[in-house]
Enzyme design. Structure first.
Site, mmCIF file in Angstrom:
data_model
loop_
_atom_site.group_PDB
_atom_site.id
_atom_site.type_symbol
_atom_site.label_atom_id
_atom_site.label_comp_id
_atom_site.label_asym_id
_atom_site.label_seq_id
_atom_site.Cartn_x
_atom_site.Cartn_y
_atom_site.Cartn_z
ATOM 1 N N ALA A 198 36.674 38.027 31.613
ATOM 2 C CA ALA A 198 35.517 38.564 31.981
ATOM 3 C C ALA A 198 34.788 37.936 33.390
ATOM 4 O O ALA A 198 34.634 36.571 33.223
ATOM 5 C CB ALA A 198 34.601 38.180 30.970
ATOM 6 N N GLU A 199 34.626 38.652 34.561
ATOM 7 C CA GLU A 199 34.295 37.776 35.642
ATOM 8 C C GLU A 199 32.910 37.280 35.562
ATOM 9 O O GLU A 199 32.730 36.317 36.485
ATOM 10 C CB GLU A 199 34.681 38.665 36.718
ATOM 11 C CG GLU A 199 35.972 39.277 37.034
ATOM 12 C CD GLU A 199 36.727 40.111 36.235
ATOM 13 O OE1 GLU A 199 36.039 40.704 35.478
ATOM 14 O OE2 GLU A 199 37.830 40.171 36.214
ATOM 15 N N HIS A 230 42.601 46.970 44.473
ATOM 16 C CA HIS A 230 43.261 45.747 44.565
ATOM 17 C C HIS A 230 43.393 45.505 46.187
ATOM 18 O O HIS A 230 44.250 44.577 46.762
ATOM 19 C CB HIS A 230 44.639 46.064 44.178
ATOM 20 C CG HIS A 230 44.868 46.005 42.564
ATOM 21 N ND1 HIS A 230 44.522 46.920 41.813
ATOM 22 C CD2 HIS A 230 45.315 45.199 41.709
ATOM 23 C CE1 HIS A 230 44.632 46.790 40.620
ATOM 24 N NE2 HIS A 230 45.152 45.672 40.546
ATOM 25 N N GLN A 267 40.897 37.554 40.489
ATOM 26 C CA GLN A 267 42.153 37.885 40.484
ATOM 27 C C GLN A 267 42.595 38.783 41.730
ATOM 28 O O GLN A 267 43.590 38.696 42.324
ATOM 29 C CB GLN A 267 42.709 38.694 39.065
ATOM 30 C CG GLN A 267 44.130 38.781 39.062
ATOM 31 C CD GLN A 267 44.555 38.921 37.625
ATOM 32 O OE1 GLN A 267 44.453 40.134 37.117
ATOM 33 N NE2 GLN A 267 44.766 37.905 36.699
ATOM 34 N N PHE A 268 41.469 39.781 42.100
ATOM 35 C CA PHE A 268 41.759 40.763 43.019
ATOM 36 C C PHE A 268 40.300 40.955 43.344
ATOM 37 O O PHE A 268 39.317 40.912 42.613
ATOM 38 C CB PHE A 268 42.215 42.127 42.703
ATOM 39 C CG PHE A 268 43.888 41.883 42.749
ATOM 40 C CD1 PHE A 268 44.428 42.266 43.915
ATOM 41 C CD2 PHE A 268 44.621 41.546 41.567
ATOM 42 C CE1 PHE A 268 45.934 42.241 43.776
ATOM 43 C CE2 PHE A 268 45.891 41.656 41.507
ATOM 44 C CZ PHE A 268 46.682 41.865 42.532
ATOM 45 N N ASP A 269 40.066 41.399 44.748
ATOM 46 C CA ASP A 269 38.637 41.504 45.316
ATOM 47 C C ASP A 269 38.035 42.490 44.468
ATOM 48 O O ASP A 269 36.777 42.384 44.477
ATOM 49 C CB ASP A 269 39.125 42.150 46.636
ATOM 50 C CG ASP A 269 40.433 42.871 46.825
ATOM 51 O OD1 ASP A 269 40.417 43.756 46.270
ATOM 52 O OD2 ASP A 269 41.132 42.554 47.768
ATOM 53 N N PHE A 282 37.744 43.120 41.688
ATOM 54 C CA PHE A 282 37.326 42.657 40.241
ATOM 55 C C PHE A 282 36.199 41.897 40.358
ATOM 56 O O PHE A 282 35.911 40.880 39.363
ATOM 57 C CB PHE A 282 38.598 42.069 39.461
ATOM 58 C CG PHE A 282 39.576 42.987 39.334
ATOM 59 C CD1 PHE A 282 39.674 44.505 39.344
ATOM 60 C CD2 PHE A 282 40.917 42.721 39.452
ATOM 61 C CE1 PHE A 282 40.217 45.343 39.183
ATOM 62 C CE2 PHE A 282 41.914 43.718 39.343
ATOM 63 C CZ PHE A 282 41.787 45.053 39.364
HETATM 64 C C1 LIG Z 1 37.772 43.930 36.040
HETATM 65 C C2 LIG Z 1 38.976 43.643 36.101
HETATM 66 N N1 LIG Z 1 39.486 42.223 36.028
HETATM 67 C C3 LIG Z 1 40.717 41.890 36.106
HETATM 68 C C4 LIG Z 1 41.563 42.951 36.045
HETATM 69 C C5 LIG Z 1 43.096 42.390 36.201
HETATM 70 N N2 LIG Z 1 43.769 42.806 35.130
HETATM 71 C C6 LIG Z 1 44.482 44.155 35.034
HETATM 72 S S1 LIG Z 1 45.145 44.044 33.648
HETATM 73 C C7 LIG Z 1 44.628 42.649 32.845
HETATM 74 C C8 LIG Z 1 44.802 42.571 31.508
HETATM 75 C C9 LIG Z 1 44.176 43.498 30.547
HETATM 76 O O1 LIG Z 1 44.605 43.104 29.363
HETATM 77 P P1 LIG Z 1 44.114 44.087 28.104
HETATM 78 O O2 LIG Z 1 42.999 44.341 28.120
HETATM 79 O O3 LIG Z 1 44.694 43.274 26.926
HETATM 80 O O4 LIG Z 1 44.965 45.257 28.151
HETATM 81 P P2 LIG Z 1 46.754 45.548 28.348
HETATM 82 O O5 LIG Z 1 46.842 45.383 29.958
HETATM 83 O O6 LIG Z 1 47.251 44.605 27.460
HETATM 84 O O7 LIG Z 1 47.010 46.809 28.065
HETATM 85 C C10 LIG Z 1 43.924 42.159 34.133
HETATM 86 C C11 LIG Z 1 43.380 40.855 33.728
HETATM 87 C C12 LIG Z 1 41.279 44.027 36.233
HETATM 88 N N3 LIG Z 1 42.028 45.189 36.277
HETATM 89 N N4 LIG Z 1 39.762 44.277 36.004
#
Ligand SMILES: Cc1ncc(C[n+]2csc(CCOP(=O)(O)OP(=O)(O)O)c2C)c(N)n1
Ligand SMILES: [Mg+2]
Lengths: 373, 335
Positions: free
Chosen positions: B59-60, B129, B82-84, B86
């Site tokens: 949660a950003e 990304h 983690q990436f721009d 987000f």
């Molecule tokens: C707002 C946001 N923050 C960070 C990310 C980077 N990110 C991509 S997938 C992920 C983990 C997601 O976990 P979960 O919700 O459990 O889904 P799963 O990948 O296990 O299906 C993260 C941190 C993102 N895509 N969007």
């Protein structure tokens, strides 16, 4: 099966509704049984074939990424029952708001392999027309789609429609404010939306215990949602719970929440190396709860012709793989003009200028190259 | 002197800052065991423990909001987004809270929070990304925005950003993470040098301004132009907010021509501010209007088209041609 509750083990896997045990034995489950009374051997076989197909789809996706045909792939391995069980419970008019991992749900929607792979190949921002398949495009921004589902369902309610919305998201996503806000909105308007959380135990490298100290499903109860916590590797339980949840939201009395307890058997994406953060033992433990094996074992106990089933599965998965490969080899690269297409719904002078200038620039290059030959 | 990659330089800088100041804590998604998706925090949790290298919930807004709370309590949080793409869920906490707290508390509350963001494109990623969000932050009073372009600056500027009592948005050009360079970790930077631009290459005919990922491209363009007899001065902006106008103006007064390049779109981008301010400051010295070579004003395109979107050597040289009124510039007078 008796349902126990022990909040000291939030990662515990016993405290959910289950119909088919990992060894294929079926137990009575009063909460779910009547939702799947109609299910015959033929239906179970079809569910098995579906799961085999999306497992193959996943294997092919990973292989295509390794071969450089796709830029990235997010494996669904291990989550076949969660995606097929829920996907097959939906009516055509129900609208899906997925994350990025729901290839199995897309498959249930009959989405063409071309369209499924386009985004992963880096050839287009998205693959399909949401209105043709009643499924929004993949969502990468974690949790954002849940609010869209809530809003869509508010519209369904205001329109007096009998359709429902369903949104898919992960255990990690439940930490995002958007997901809580979506539940608040949905509950406030009694919007017909099912929140379908695939708790696959990991958000990239973070275990589900980083996101919650209790059960995810219990949080939904706090928002006033009708809630089911099910064995996400049990396709019958998932199908039953999704049917129950859909029936509930269609009554117009409020949204529903399903926590499907499953496991991400693969890497987060092809860019990830899970050996850095998780134990091989955990994988073994979950391999023993395989969603396909238990259906096969159950069918066997019912006297189904397993050999014939596996042959059918082989044929179906081979066809699917051939379709995917065909899709990749015939997929054209995007045109330069695609850069500027669809940014707005009607012409935009500033952007039009950039498009023309860039076209002239490229043409000038081509001329220069020609002249210097 | 050590030879380090850009990412190793960042990792070393974080380690040194943590050793130097026990109040420095790192926060972010997957930064612990995994070491971050780009491995910038590799090994730090093992050495400093889970309370100094904090794997946060996903949660950003939560991450930045909690970092503000920790800073209130006297910590010096370094946040990894983690990436721009987000960072936007955290936009409210950054823009309405982090940026304004010092002002709102009449200087009583300092929030020395550093927000590290791997930014920009060129790595073939899916959507969200490859964003270049610098203008949003540069536009917000109360935030400082910097971007290193090489391993030495990655090391030094990160340490300076962490030590700064103001919030700093620290933009890391992710496609440069793997470049190697000499890094002097004993270098004691001059106070205030974090916000100074650097003349990366001297020249007499034209000033080419770049930052982060495009500094290397700008230097390559200058080399190519030299073969055609054009002597380009390349300025590595380093600090996007505040801008070191003393260094920029001195260069533009000398050369009379300026080209500005960035990956972000042109409209209301950082280049617009530089062009306007340099025109105001150096109007009488200019031989040509400032030229901007930027990404298009579109959502970041899919990977297979990103090379068209990103300014490259040829597009920068085309901008140089325009500013020099040379040949027939291919992109037209207004690019
Ligand atoms: C707002 C946001 N923050 C960070 C990310 C980077 N990110 C991509 S997938 C992920 C983990 C997601 O976990 P979960 O919700 O459990 O889904 P799963 O990948 O296990 O299906 C993260 C941190 C993102 N895509 N969007
Ligand atoms: Mg997960």
């Amino acid at each position: 099966m008796s349902i126990t509750f022990d909040s000291s083990t939030p990662e515990g896997t016993e405290d959910y509704l289950q119909v088919l045990a990992p060894d294929g034995t079926r137990h009575p489950c009063p909460e779910l049984d009547h939702w799947v009374e109609d299910l015959g051997i033929q239906d179970l076989e079809n569910l098995y074939i579906d799961m085999a197909c999306i497992r193959r789809l996943d294997t092919e996706g990973t292989a295509l990424q390794r071969q450089g045909e796709l830029g990235l792939w997010a494996p669904l391995l291990g989550q076949e029952a969660a995606q097929i069980g829920s996907g097959r419970a939906l009516e055509h008019d129900d609208f899906i708001f997925p994350s990025y991992r729901e290839h199995g749900v897309a498959y249930c929607r009959g989405i063409d392999p071309h369209d499924l792979l386009r985004m992963w190949r880096g050839a287009a921002p998205s693959g399909w027309n949401p209105y043709e398949v009643n499924m929004a495009n993949q969502q990468i921004v974690i949790g954002a789609q849940t609010l869209h589902a809530a809003g869509y369902a508010m519209g369904l309610k205001f329109d007096g429609s009998n359709a429902a919305a369903i949104t898919y998201f992960g255990d990690g996503a439940t930490s995002q404010g958007d997901v809580s806000e979506a539940m608040v909105f949905a509950a406030s308007y009694q919007a017909p939306v099912v929140f379908f959380c695939q708790n696959n135990h990991w958000a990239i490298s973070e275990p589900v215990t980083r996101q919650t100290a209790g059960y995810i499903a219990d949080r939904a109860k706090g928002f006033g949602l009708a809630t089911w916590r099910v064995d996400g590797n049990d396709v019958i339980a998932v199908l039953a719970a999704t049917r129950a949840a859909l029936a509930h939201v269609r009554t117009g009395t409020g949204p529903a929440f399903i926590e499907a307890v499953t496991y991400r058997m693969g890497a987060h994406t092809t860019a990830d190396d899970p050996t850095r953060y998780r134990d091989a033992l955990e994988l073994e433990e979950w391999a023993a709860k395989d969603p396909l094996d238990r259906v096969a074992a159950h069918l066997d106990s019912l006297g189904a012709d397993l050999e014939a089933l596996k042959e059918r599965a082989q044929q179906a998965t081979d066809d699917m793989a051939a379709g995917l490969r065909e899709a990749i080899t015939t997929m054209p690269d995007p045109e330069v003009d695609d850069l500027f297409a669809h940014v707005y719904s009607h012409p935009h002078p500033w952007l039009e200028e950039q498009r023309e200038n860039y076209a002239n620039y490229l043409a000038g290059f081509a001329e220069n190259a020609e002249a210097s030959k | 002197m050590k030879t380090l990659t850009f990412s190793q330089a960042l990792n070393t800088s974080l380690r040194d800052s943590m050793e130097h100041d026990a109040k420095v804590v790192l926060m972010g998604e997957d930064i612990g065991k995994l070491g971050g998706v780009f491995r910038i925090t590799d090994g730090l949790q093992k050495d400093f423990g889970e309370h100094r290298v904090i794997d946060t919930p996903l949660a950003e807004s939560g991450i930045v909001g909690a970092a503000i709370g920790l800073a209130f309590r006297g910590y010096r949080p370094v946040v990894e987004i983690q990436f721009d793409g987000f960072v936007y869920p955290a936009f409210d906490q950054i823009v309405s809270q982090l940026a304004k707290m010092h002002f709102r508390s009449r200087g009583n509350v300092k929030l020395p929070v550093t927000i590290r963001i791997p930014f920009g494109g060129g790595i073939g990623s899916p959507e969200h990304h490859s964003e270049s969000p610098e203008a949003y932050f540069a536009h917000t009073a109360g935030l400082r925005v910097v971007s290193p372009s090489n391993p030495q600056d990655a090391y030094t500027m990160l340490a300076q950003a962490i030590a700064d009592d103001d919030p700093v948005i620290f933009l890391e050009p992710k496609r440069r993470y793997h470049v190697r360079g000499e890094v002097d970790t004993d270098l004691v930077p001059e106070p205030g040098s974090l916000y100074r631009a650097k003349v990366a290459r001297e020249g007499a005919d034209l000033t080419l301004i770049a930052y982060g990922p495009l500094v290397k491209t700008a230097l390559d363009a200058a080399d190519a132009a030299a073969e055609e007899g054009i002597d380009i001065e390349v300025i590595d902006l380093r600090s996007i907010e505040p801008v070191d106008f003393a260094t920029l103006s001195a260069s533009v007064r000398k050369t009379g021509r300026v080209v500005i390049t960035h990956e972000a779109g042109k409209f209301a981008g950082v280049g617009a501010e530089l062009a306007a301010s340099l025109t105001e400051r150096c109007f009488d010295h200019l031989d040509h209007a400032p030229v901007r070579v930027t990404g298009f004003d579109i959502p970041y395109p899919p990977a297979k088209l990103e090379n068209h979107h990103l300014p490259d050597l040829d597009r920068i040289l085309d901008g140089v041609d325009r500013a020099m009124r040379r040949n027939a510039p291919l992109l037209g007078e207004d690019g």
